[in-house]
Design an enzyme around this catalytic site. Structure first.
Site, PDB file in Angstrom:
ATOM      1  N   GLY C  42       2.597  -0.721  -1.306  1.00  0.00           N
ATOM      2  CA  GLY C  42       2.888   0.491  -2.065  1.00  0.00           C
ATOM      3  C   GLY C  42       2.201   1.632  -1.355  1.00  0.00           C
ATOM      4  O   GLY C  42       1.859   1.524  -0.177  1.00  0.00           O
ATOM      5  N   ALA C  44      -0.797   2.683  -1.526  1.00  0.00           N
ATOM      6  CA  ALA C  44      -2.095   2.275  -1.002  1.00  0.00           C
ATOM      7  C   ALA C  44      -1.919   1.304   0.165  1.00  0.00           C
ATOM      8  O   ALA C  44      -2.423   1.551   1.262  1.00  0.00           O
ATOM      9  CB  ALA C  44      -2.933   1.650  -2.111  1.00  0.00           C
ATOM     10  N   GLY C  45      -1.175   0.241  -0.053  1.00  0.00           N
ATOM     11  CA  GLY C  45      -1.051  -0.800   0.965  1.00  0.00           C
ATOM     12  C   GLY C  45      -0.379  -0.319   2.235  1.00  0.00           C
ATOM     13  O   GLY C  45      -0.881  -0.542   3.343  1.00  0.00           O
ATOM     14  N   HIS C 266       1.848   6.229 -21.924  1.00  0.00           N
ATOM     15  CA  HIS C 266       2.425   7.511 -21.516  1.00  0.00           C
ATOM     16  C   HIS C 266       3.227   8.117 -22.660  1.00  0.00           C
ATOM     17  O   HIS C 266       4.063   7.441 -23.252  1.00  0.00           O
ATOM     18  CB  HIS C 266       3.322   7.304 -20.292  1.00  0.00           C
ATOM     19  CG  HIS C 266       3.663   8.568 -19.586  1.00  0.00           C
ATOM     20  ND1 HIS C 266       4.476   9.519 -20.151  1.00  0.00           N
ATOM     21  CD2 HIS C 266       3.311   9.038 -18.371  1.00  0.00           C
ATOM     22  CE1 HIS C 266       4.601  10.525 -19.299  1.00  0.00           C
ATOM     23  NE2 HIS C 266       3.909  10.263 -18.213  1.00  0.00           N
ATOM     24  N   SER C 284       9.439  12.013 -16.791  1.00  0.00           N
ATOM     25  CA  SER C 284       8.253  12.601 -16.179  1.00  0.00           C
ATOM     26  C   SER C 284       7.530  13.584 -17.083  1.00  0.00           C
ATOM     27  O   SER C 284       8.137  14.388 -17.779  1.00  0.00           O
ATOM     28  CB  SER C 284       8.623  13.318 -14.892  1.00  0.00           C
ATOM     29  OG  SER C 284       7.527  14.092 -14.465  1.00  0.00           O
ATOM     30  N   ARG C 330      -2.583  12.750 -21.599  1.00  0.00           N
ATOM     31  CA  ARG C 330      -1.672  11.709 -22.066  1.00  0.00           C
ATOM     32  C   ARG C 330      -2.196  10.948 -23.267  1.00  0.00           C
ATOM     33  O   ARG C 330      -1.471  10.724 -24.238  1.00  0.00           O
ATOM     34  CB  ARG C 330      -1.401  10.735 -20.930  1.00  0.00           C
ATOM     35  CG  ARG C 330      -0.605  11.374 -19.845  1.00  0.00           C
ATOM     36  CD  ARG C 330      -0.432  10.479 -18.665  1.00  0.00           C
ATOM     37  NE  ARG C 330       0.454  11.132 -17.698  1.00  0.00           N
ATOM     38  CZ  ARG C 330       0.740  10.614 -16.520  1.00  0.00           C
ATOM     39  NH1 ARG C 330       0.217   9.452 -16.157  1.00  0.00           N
ATOM     40  NH2 ARG C 330       1.551  11.249 -15.701  1.00  0.00           N
ATOM     41  N   HIS C 401       2.006   2.390 -19.447  1.00  0.00           N
ATOM     42  CA  HIS C 401       2.427   3.054 -18.226  1.00  0.00           C
ATOM     43  C   HIS C 401       1.511   2.777 -17.044  1.00  0.00           C
ATOM     44  O   HIS C 401       1.962   2.547 -15.930  1.00  0.00           O
ATOM     45  CB  HIS C 401       2.449   4.554 -18.501  1.00  0.00           C
ATOM     46  CG  HIS C 401       2.746   5.382 -17.300  1.00  0.00           C
ATOM     47  ND1 HIS C 401       3.916   5.256 -16.594  1.00  0.00           N
ATOM     48  CD2 HIS C 401       2.027   6.341 -16.664  1.00  0.00           C
ATOM     49  CE1 HIS C 401       3.902   6.120 -15.589  1.00  0.00           C
ATOM     50  NE2 HIS C 401       2.763   6.766 -15.592  1.00  0.00           N
ATOM     51  N   ARG C 435      -6.205   8.412 -17.060  1.00  0.00           N
ATOM     52  CA  ARG C 435      -5.818   9.049 -15.809  1.00  0.00           C
ATOM     53  C   ARG C 435      -5.008  10.300 -16.077  1.00  0.00           C
ATOM     54  O   ARG C 435      -4.120  10.294 -16.920  1.00  0.00           O
ATOM     55  CB  ARG C 435      -4.987   8.084 -14.953  1.00  0.00           C
ATOM     56  CG  ARG C 435      -4.475   8.718 -13.681  1.00  0.00           C
ATOM     57  CD  ARG C 435      -3.716   7.740 -12.829  1.00  0.00           C
ATOM     58  NE  ARG C 435      -2.450   7.331 -13.401  1.00  0.00           N
ATOM     59  CZ  ARG C 435      -1.324   8.033 -13.310  1.00  0.00           C
ATOM     60  NH1 ARG C 435      -1.335   9.206 -12.708  1.00  0.00           N
ATOM     61  NH2 ARG C 435      -0.210   7.584 -13.840  1.00  0.00           N
ATOM     62  N   LEU C 441      -0.956   8.734  -7.404  1.00  0.00           N
ATOM     63  CA  LEU C 441      -0.429   8.799  -6.032  1.00  0.00           C
ATOM     64  C   LEU C 441      -1.540   9.289  -5.118  1.00  0.00           C
ATOM     65  O   LEU C 441      -1.774   8.761  -4.035  1.00  0.00           O
ATOM     66  CB  LEU C 441       0.765   9.750  -5.983  1.00  0.00           C
ATOM     67  CG  LEU C 441       1.952   9.390  -6.880  1.00  0.00           C
ATOM     68  CD1 LEU C 441       3.077  10.395  -6.715  1.00  0.00           C
ATOM     69  CD2 LEU C 441       2.454   7.991  -6.574  1.00  0.00           C
TER      70      LEU C 441
HETATM   71  C1  LIG Z   1       7.594   5.287 -13.833  1.00  0.00           C
HETATM   72  C2  LIG Z   1       6.301   5.689 -13.216  1.00  0.00           C
HETATM   73  C3  LIG Z   1       6.097   6.991 -12.816  1.00  0.00           C
HETATM   74  C4  LIG Z   1       4.893   7.382 -12.233  1.00  0.00           C
HETATM   75  N1  LIG Z   1       4.737   8.684 -11.868  1.00  0.00           N
HETATM   76  C5  LIG Z   1       3.573   9.049 -11.282  1.00  0.00           C
HETATM   77  C6  LIG Z   1       3.392  10.389 -10.867  1.00  0.00           C
HETATM   78  O1  LIG Z   1       4.282  11.230 -11.057  1.00  0.00           O
HETATM   79  N2  LIG Z   1       2.238  10.729 -10.266  1.00  0.00           N
HETATM   80  C7  LIG Z   1       1.259   9.814 -10.036  1.00  0.00           C
HETATM   81  O2  LIG Z   1       0.244  10.172  -9.465  1.00  0.00           O
HETATM   82  N3  LIG Z   1       1.394   8.522 -10.425  1.00  0.00           N
HETATM   83  C8  LIG Z   1       2.530   8.133 -11.049  1.00  0.00           C
HETATM   84  N4  LIG Z   1       2.677   6.833 -11.456  1.00  0.00           N
HETATM   85  C9  LIG Z   1       1.629   5.861 -11.138  1.00  0.00           C
HETATM   86  C10 LIG Z   1       1.754   5.439  -9.688  1.00  0.00           C
HETATM   87  O3  LIG Z   1       3.108   5.371  -9.311  1.00  0.00           O
HETATM   88  C11 LIG Z   1       1.173   4.062  -9.427  1.00  0.00           C
HETATM   89  O4  LIG Z   1      -0.061   3.972 -10.027  1.00  0.00           O
HETATM   90  C12 LIG Z   1       0.965   3.848  -7.940  1.00  0.00           C
HETATM   91  O5  LIG Z   1       2.174   4.068  -7.261  1.00  0.00           O
HETATM   92  C13 LIG Z   1       0.482   2.452  -7.636  1.00  0.00           C
HETATM   93  O6  LIG Z   1       0.584   2.260  -6.247  1.00  0.00           O
HETATM   94  P1  LIG Z   1      -0.067   0.991  -5.568  1.00  0.00           P
HETATM   95  O7  LIG Z   1       0.093   1.155  -4.104  1.00  0.00           O
HETATM   96  O8  LIG Z   1      -1.444   0.836  -6.077  1.00  0.00           O
HETATM   97  O9  LIG Z   1       0.736  -0.274  -6.081  1.00  0.00           O
HETATM   98  P2  LIG Z   1       2.320  -0.536  -6.067  1.00  0.00           P
HETATM   99  O10 LIG Z   1       3.078   0.651  -5.616  1.00  0.00           O
HETATM  100  O11 LIG Z   1       2.647  -1.101  -7.398  1.00  0.00           O
HETATM  101  O12 LIG Z   1       2.518  -1.632  -4.975  1.00  0.00           O
HETATM  102  C14 LIG Z   1       2.175  -2.958  -5.212  1.00  0.00           C
HETATM  103  C15 LIG Z   1       2.495  -3.719  -3.941  1.00  0.00           C
HETATM  104  O13 LIG Z   1       1.834  -4.957  -3.950  1.00  0.00           O
HETATM  105  C16 LIG Z   1       2.743  -5.996  -3.677  1.00  0.00           C
HETATM  106  N5  LIG Z   1       2.236  -7.155  -4.400  1.00  0.00           N
HETATM  107  C17 LIG Z   1       1.723  -7.181  -5.652  1.00  0.00           C
HETATM  108  N6  LIG Z   1       1.295  -8.421  -5.952  1.00  0.00           N
HETATM  109  C18 LIG Z   1       1.533  -9.195  -4.868  1.00  0.00           C
HETATM  110  C19 LIG Z   1       1.318 -10.560  -4.564  1.00  0.00           C
HETATM  111  N7  LIG Z   1       0.757 -11.388  -5.443  1.00  0.00           N
HETATM  112  N8  LIG Z   1       1.703 -11.013  -3.350  1.00  0.00           N
HETATM  113  C20 LIG Z   1       2.272 -10.181  -2.441  1.00  0.00           C
HETATM  114  N9  LIG Z   1       2.478  -8.876  -2.678  1.00  0.00           N
HETATM  115  C21 LIG Z   1       2.119  -8.390  -3.885  1.00  0.00           C
HETATM  116  C22 LIG Z   1       4.091  -5.491  -4.112  1.00  0.00           C
HETATM  117  O14 LIG Z   1       5.112  -6.125  -3.368  1.00  0.00           O
HETATM  118  C23 LIG Z   1       3.959  -4.018  -3.765  1.00  0.00           C
HETATM  119  O15 LIG Z   1       4.308  -3.841  -2.406  1.00  0.00           O
HETATM  120  C24 LIG Z   1       3.873   6.440 -12.043  1.00  0.00           C
HETATM  121  C25 LIG Z   1       4.066   5.120 -12.448  1.00  0.00           C
HETATM  122  C26 LIG Z   1       5.258   4.748 -13.058  1.00  0.00           C
HETATM  123  C27 LIG Z   1       5.421   3.340 -13.561  1.00  0.00           C
END
Ligand SMILES: Cc1cc2nc3c(=O)[nH]c(=O)nc-3n(C[C@H](O)[C@H](O)[C@H](O)COP(=O)(O)OP(=O)(O)OC[C@H]3O[C@@H](n4cnc5c(N)ncnc54)[C@H](O)[C@@H]3O)c2cc1C
Ligand code: HEM
Ligand code: HEM
Ligand code: SF4
Ligand code: F3S
Ligand code: FES
Lengths: 227, 247, 637
Positions: C42, C44-45, C266, C284, C330, C401, C435, C441
């Site tokens: 995602g 981060a990753g 949310h 949003s 929120r 959320h 949050r 993001l």
């Molecule tokens: C609908 C929605 C809208 C949002 N809007 C906003 C916004 O406008 N602004 C904001 O700042 N934040 C927003 N957020 C929050 C934000 O999107 C997330 O908190 C953030 O994107 C999380 O990113 P991440 O990289 O931590 O994890 P993720 O993007 O969830 O990525 C997880 C990754 O880990 C991998 N993975 C997980 N478990 C395993 C496993 N066991 N084995 C192998 N791979 C695995 C998945 O394949 C994926 O690639 C929103 C969230 C939602 C649900």
């Protein structure tokens, strides 16, 4: 010149070749039609024109030199056009070996979907047409008279099925040009909001002119306007 | 509402695969297409039949995971929407629905409606990026970008990599997908240094894998983000220019 | 065990630069000798896999998706914060830092949050350089909008797709490194165990989702960027596949789980329509900039919104929180919505909804402007509900959320298990008990692009020559554990589907560990969860085999972990006898229903240690010291 090879290797390169040769062929067909339409001005005009075809370029060039140049270009263009078309068609076939049991077209026009068969029809027509009016081989029962195209054409079209062949072929050509002349611009990347609408009308108009112009001759003969 | 589904079932890549007919009963018109399949799957599981496998994740039309041929059209009858955003109110009670996976040589079926779309990643790997290492970026507002350019780039950048363009194209071409990325980066000042390098590399990779474009415009019609085919012409232009530039 | 947060010395504004100039480095030619496993791609990753590869490390990246670009980050709509102060409205790094601390209800670490605010500006620069098409003014400069809980405009956005555009930036950087051979990408691989050797994280065990093969992968460090666990509620705004398995498996191997009860509900999501429903769709938060939230003044008023006169509408947020109005944070906005619905003033078929009304905005700005700002959100709403928000107000209701809680990490984002880093939503670091919008993001990208690539060197420099092969007994053991779990799930051969259990678990969590919690309810919930889990293992029905693609089996493992996590959430919520941010205990509220925090006794991070199945987890406290900001009661009135 290896870049030409690498350029032609991709589908985009082949499409560009199709576009250019297609444009040339389209231009040729237009000129050809313009000439042939003299038929309405009477035998002497058309035959005069046919003679001119052979003497054009003279005295600068030897007898019918220019004609041959054009003929050669024509052959080359048709060849490249067909080769590219065939290769593109095969590449697309291979891209989906296992066909859908059902795939509906949402927007694809009839013209676009008939490009390939349309092309084949045109090709066959050209061959037939050459035998008929250039070499005068007995494909049509009418007697062929060397250097009297007027007679040859009219005599030919008086046979209903010969006329029919021409009419059908030119309808196919019209469709082919309708989509072809539009696609041509995109293949060459000539796409701009300012003239995209003009592009479409150009293609339609060009296709109509060719089809109507060419069909008018067999029709005129059948109606006895030309005899 | 009640429906009859003809669904493509295929246990693995090597299995021949076949259509199987299921009844979907008591479906709410407010349910999404995937929720309808969920209901069917619950039933299958109860009856001891393995549920229909299909790919999905966000169910908001943005991750690009979902996608299937619904009655011969990628993502179904409602243009400009991904399968997960298609709702059952688009169908009538008693309808028959034929569901088939994306089909392309390089999209082998993995199971049922799941196909392998990784070749699309390969096209990105060929050059669908701006080569800027983390940390070497300049202050963001030092390069102003005309709103119009930014908006057009955004139109292209909306692509969700679902593969519907390939699936729907009679030629199995990935032109719209590739063109969208070429345009997104090629329009922006950041993308200029690699613009021509990029288009050549991406096009050549695309060409090894997919079909050719005859401008059927089917892709544009089913694209969930309605990405216009004009970008394809743009890619062709950049490619021609690049070839003449580089020789 | 003493939790050492390793906060660098010096004033809060100097800490990060101190770290950068004092942490040990690894010479460029040696970097390629280190293998780093990144689980997740995602924001981060993908950001860290790409950035570390750029530095020269040998990166292996694992995702369960078919492509890194599908990560749940793709769904983020609203935007990303950065203290650029482009709007000249008095924003600053300090203000972003302060807003985040306050928004988090004073339950986050000052050091981390300040660094986050500091890095926010670099993120925008990086994203723009990658070609992220952020919205722009006519002059070509970047545009901003305001977001909940703050009074400045510092949110950058790209239509309703900020997450997708930012992720594509990171994804493309990642694909570039894959093409360069510096990252080996493992798509459709699920991490099912963390492998710890001599107390250090040295690898993972994965299951290949196509052929079910179980494999070990060794490395010098492991980074988990696996996202949040809001799907424990079954219905949430998260992507269907989002799950806690990666962090939960690590937790069971010794990593502490911090503040699990801090979950964010949310306020603006599309209300549930039926029980076939598979997820809740977020609308949003940016909509609250122009939309006005209201319900009828009188109970059970079923008139269509249009025919309810102004005088009989209650714009309750504007009434209760005049200075923030519809832009209240929120947690507050969500609770307020729940209250009015509990009072029987909710709208829509279920009575569980409130209006988000754009009539005034359209009058004021014209339909075109609204279309420009929210066009695709309105379309999405229309697709789903078949109602046109330009004509009639949106119906919205709160939904799970985001999860502030996560694995405990120190300042360097390393967990208490040396060599195990946790980033993005998966860790607990920066958001305290709540949050603010557009800051996840920011955090994910700060963690990925700028923090771990620096801090991981400090650890790796101590691991030179300490490679372990992936056939060590620890790996074999972990492989056997995974295989055993898979077999156990498949052999239950019970009567009910995985989803049916997940849905039931979700109901329990929503009712007892959702927007308001009580000691009594939480205790009951814990028991219910245990019973349900016990039944699950006996009665779950999963068809098919382990050696083929098997979506039910994948889900089954994740739900099994959700059961254990759910219980820990209740334990945490029960132990925290206060209300703060997303954690609202009915017993602890002010007379006018506001959260009642207890700084004297609960100003700490609650990090839980796994003690084995059935055994109670053990709490470790990391006290929160505030040097920069004064602890104060949060007020948005
Ligand atoms: C609908 C929605 C809208 C949002 N809007 C906003 C916004 O406008 N602004 C904001 O700042 N934040 C927003 N957020 C929050 C934000 O999107 C997330 O908190 C953030 O994107 C999380 O990113 P991440 O990289 O931590 O994890 P993720 O993007 O969830 O990525 C997880 C990754 O880990 C991998 N993975 C997980 N478990 C395993 C496993 N066991 N084995 C192998 N791979 C695995 C998945 O394949 C994926 O690639 C929103 C969230 C939602 C649900
Ligand atoms: C006088 C004769 C012809 C003219 C004027 C003509 C013209 C054109 C033009 C302008 C195009 C559009 C090229 C593009 O898409 O850029 C085209 C496409 C095509 N032509 Fe022709 N053509 C002629 C003969 C033929 C013949 C003889 C064949 C094949 C036997 C043929 C097959 C095709 C095909 C298949 C295409 C579509 C290519 C694609 O889009 O993949 N054409 N033609
Ligand atoms: C009703 C329509 C047409 C008529 C009346 C017509 C007439 C003729 C005549 C009289 C000739 C012989 C000219 C000469 O030898 O002096 C000729 C040649 C030719 N025609 Fe046509 N033609 C028609 C349509 C077409 C079309 C549609 C095509 C192509 C798609 C075509 C392609 C050719 C070619 C290739 C030659 C040979 C030219 C040459 O010898 O250099 N014709 N045509
Ligand atoms: S271009 Fe459209 S159809 Fe093709 S992958 Fe992108 S979003 Fe899907
Ligand atoms: S449908 Fe296919 S032919 Fe071209 S315009 Fe689209 S790719
Ligand atoms: S499930 Fe994500 S786009 Fe359909």
């Amino acid at each position: 010149m290896s870049w030409i090879a690498s350029f032609y290797r991709t589908a985009l390169g082949k499409k560009a070749v199709m576009a250019v040769t297609g444009a040339f062929l389209a231009g040729w067909v237009l000129a050809h039609m313009a000439g042939n339409l003299k038929i309405f001005m009477g035998p002497e005009h058309l035959n005069e024109y046919a003679k001119w075809l052979r003497t054009m370029g003279a005295p600068a060039m030897p007898h019918s030199a220019l004609l041959w140049i054009v003929r050669i270009l024509m052959v080359v263009a048709v060849w490249l056009h067909i080769q590219a078309a065939t290769q593109l068609t095969l590449q697309s076939r291979e891209a989906r070996p296992l066909a859908y049991t059902r795939r509906d077209n949402v927007v694809a026009s009839y013209a676009s979907r008939t490009m390939r068969w349309g092309g084949v029809i045109i090709l066959l027509f050209i061959l037939y047409h050459l035998l008929h009016l250039t070499f005068g081989v007995h494909v049509a029962p009418a007697q062929f008279v060397e250097n009297d195209p007027y007679h040859n054409v009219v005599a030919g079209f008086q046979v209903w099925w010969v006329a029919a062949v021409y009419i059908i072929a030119n309808l196919a050509l019209g469709l082919h040009l309708w989509h072809g002349l539009r696609a041509l611009f995109d293949s060459l990347g000539l796409n701009h909001p300012n003239f995209n609408v003009a592009r479409r009308w150009f293609a339609v108009a060009f296709a109509l002119v060719i089809t109507i112009g060419n069909i008018s001759m067999p029709v005129a003969v059948l109606l006895g306007i030309l005899r | 509402m009640n429906l009859t589904l003809h669904v493509w079932r295929q246990t693995s890549r090597d299995d021949a695969g076949r259509f199987v007919t299921y009844k979907a009963e008591g479906i709410s018109p407010d349910a999404s297409f995937l929720e309808m399949l969920d209901v069917v799957n619950e039933g299958l599981n109860d009856r001891g039949e393995q549920p229909i496998h299909f790919e999905h994740d966000c169910r908001e039309g943005i991750c690009g995971s979902c996608g299937m041929m619904i009655n011969g059209v990628a993502h179904g009858p409602l243009g400009g929407t991904a399968t997960c955003q298609l709702h059952m109110r688009q169908f009538k009670d008693g309808d028959e629905i034929r569901i088939e996976p994306w089909r392309a040589r390089v999209f082998p079926v993995i199971k049922d409606l799941i196909v392998d779309r990784s070749p699309l990643d390969r096209i990105i790997q060929a050059g669908g990026y701006v080569s800027v290492n983390t940390g070497s970026a300049v202050e963001a507002n030092t390069l102003p970008i005309p709103k119009q350019i930014q908006e057009t780039a955004m139109d292209a950048a909306e692509c969700i990599q679902c593969g519907a363009c390939v699936a729907q194209c009679p030629n199995g071409a990935a032109q719209l997908f590739t063109a969208a990325k070429v345009a997104h980066l090629g329009l922006l000042p950041q993308g200029q240094p690699e613009r021509y390098e990029r288009v050549v590399n991406m096009v050549e990779t695309m060409d090894e894998l997919f079909g050719t474009c005859s401008l059927f415009r089917e892709c544009e019609a089913v694209c969930p983000k309605s990405i216009p085919v004009d970008f394809i012409a743009r890619m062709n232009r950049d490619y021609l220019v690049a070839k003449f530039k580089r020789g | 065990m003493e939790l050492n947060s390793k906060i660098p010395p010096g004033p809060v504004a100097e800490k990060w630069s101190w770290a950068k100039s004092h942490y040990k480095l690894i010479n460029p030619s040696n970097k390629r000798k280190y293998d780093v496993i990144v689980v997740g791609a995602g924001l981060a990753g993908a950001a860290e896999a790409a950035s570390m590869a750029e530095l020269g490390y040998n990166v292996k990246c694992f995702v369960y998706h078919d492509s890194p670009r599908r990560a749940h980050s793709i769904a983020a709509q609203g935007g990303i914060n950065a203290a650029k102060n482009y709007q000249n409205d008095g924003d600053s790094i300090y203000r972003l830092f302060y807003d985040t601390i306050k928004g988090g209800d004073y339950r986050a670490r000052e050091g981390n949050v300040y660094r986050l605010a500091e890095l926010s500006v670099n993120i925008i620069d990086q994203a723009v350089a990658q070609g992220v098409p952020f919205a722009r003014e006519y002059g070509g400069q970047l545009e901003n909008r305001s977001f909940g809980g703050v009074q400045v405009s510092r949110t950058f956005y790209a239509r309703g797709q900020t997450g997708q555009q930012l992720l594509l930036g990171a994804f493309q950087a990642l694909e570039r490194q894959i093409a360069a051979g510096r990252v080996t990408m493992y798509n459709r691989y699920e991490m099912l165990e963390l492998v710890v050797v001599d107390g250090h994280a040295k690898g993972i065990v994965t299951r290949n989702l196509i052929n079910g093969r179980i494999e070990s992968h060794a490395a010098d460090a492991v980074v988990l960027a696996t996202g949040g666990y809001a799907n424990v509620f079954y219905l949430s705004t998260n992507a269907k596949a989002s799950n806690a398995t990666a962090i939960w498996r690590a937790h069971r191997r010794g990593a502490f789980f911090a503040n699990p009860c801090y979950t964010q509900i949310h306020p603006t999501c599309i209300p549930q329509t039926g029980d076939y429903q598979s997820k809740l769709t977020l609308m949003s938060e940016s909509l609250r900039n122009d939309g006005r939230i209201w319900v009828p003044k009188t109970q059970g008023d079923t008139r269509p919104p249009a025919s309810i006169p102004e005088s009989e509408r209650d714009y309750y947020l504007e009434r209760k929180y005049p200075s923030f109005g519809n832009l209240a944070p929120r947690d507050i906005a969500s609770r307020a919505a729940k209250e009015v619905c509990d009072e029987g003033r909710g709208i829509g078929p279920s009575g569980r909804g409130v209006y988000l009304d754009f009539a005034d905005a359209i009058k004021r700005l014209g339909r075109k402007t609204i279309e420009e700002r929210y066009g695709n959100l309105f379309e999405m709403y229309h697709d789903i509900t078949a109602e046109d928000p330009y004509e009639t107000p949106m119906r919205i209701y709160p939904a799970p959320h985001y999860t502030m809680g996560g694995l405990w990490v120190d300042y360097n984002l390393m967990s208490n298990v040396p060599g195990l880093y946790v980033t993005g939503e998966a860790n607990f670091s920066d958001h305290g008990a709540n949050r603010l919008g557009a800051s996840a993001l920011m955090q994910g990208l700060a963690d990925g692009y700028f923090i771990t690539p620096v801090t991981i060197g400090d650890y790796l420099s101590t691991q030179f020559g300490k490679k372990v092969p992936n056939d060590r007994p620890e790996f074999k053991q972990a492989e056997q554990d995974v295989a055993a779990r898979v077999d156990r799930l498949l052999s239950a051969k019970g009567t009910r589907s995985v989803d049916s259990y997940h849905r039931e678990l979700g109901h329990i969590m929503w009712d007892y560990c959702g927007m308001t919690r009580t000691a009594e309810g939480l205790t009951r919930a814990r028991g219910m969860i245990r019973d349900l889990r016990e039944m699950y293992w006996r009665d779950v029905k999963i068809l098919g085999a382990g050696e083929e693609p098997n979506q039910a089996l994948e889900k089954a493992g994740r739900v099994a972990d959700f059961f254990e996590l759910a219980e820990l959430m209740c334990v945490d919520a029960l132990h925290r006898n206060e209300s703060c941010g997303g954690h609202f205990r009915a017993e602890y509220q002010t007379p006018d229903g506001e959260a009642l925090r207890d700084d004297a006794n609960y100003a700490y991070v609650g990090a839980w240690e796994w003690k084995g199945d059935g055994a109670d987890p053990v709490l470790h406290k990391e006290p929160l010291v505030y040097e920069e900001v004064q602890l104060a009661t949060r007020s948005y009135k």
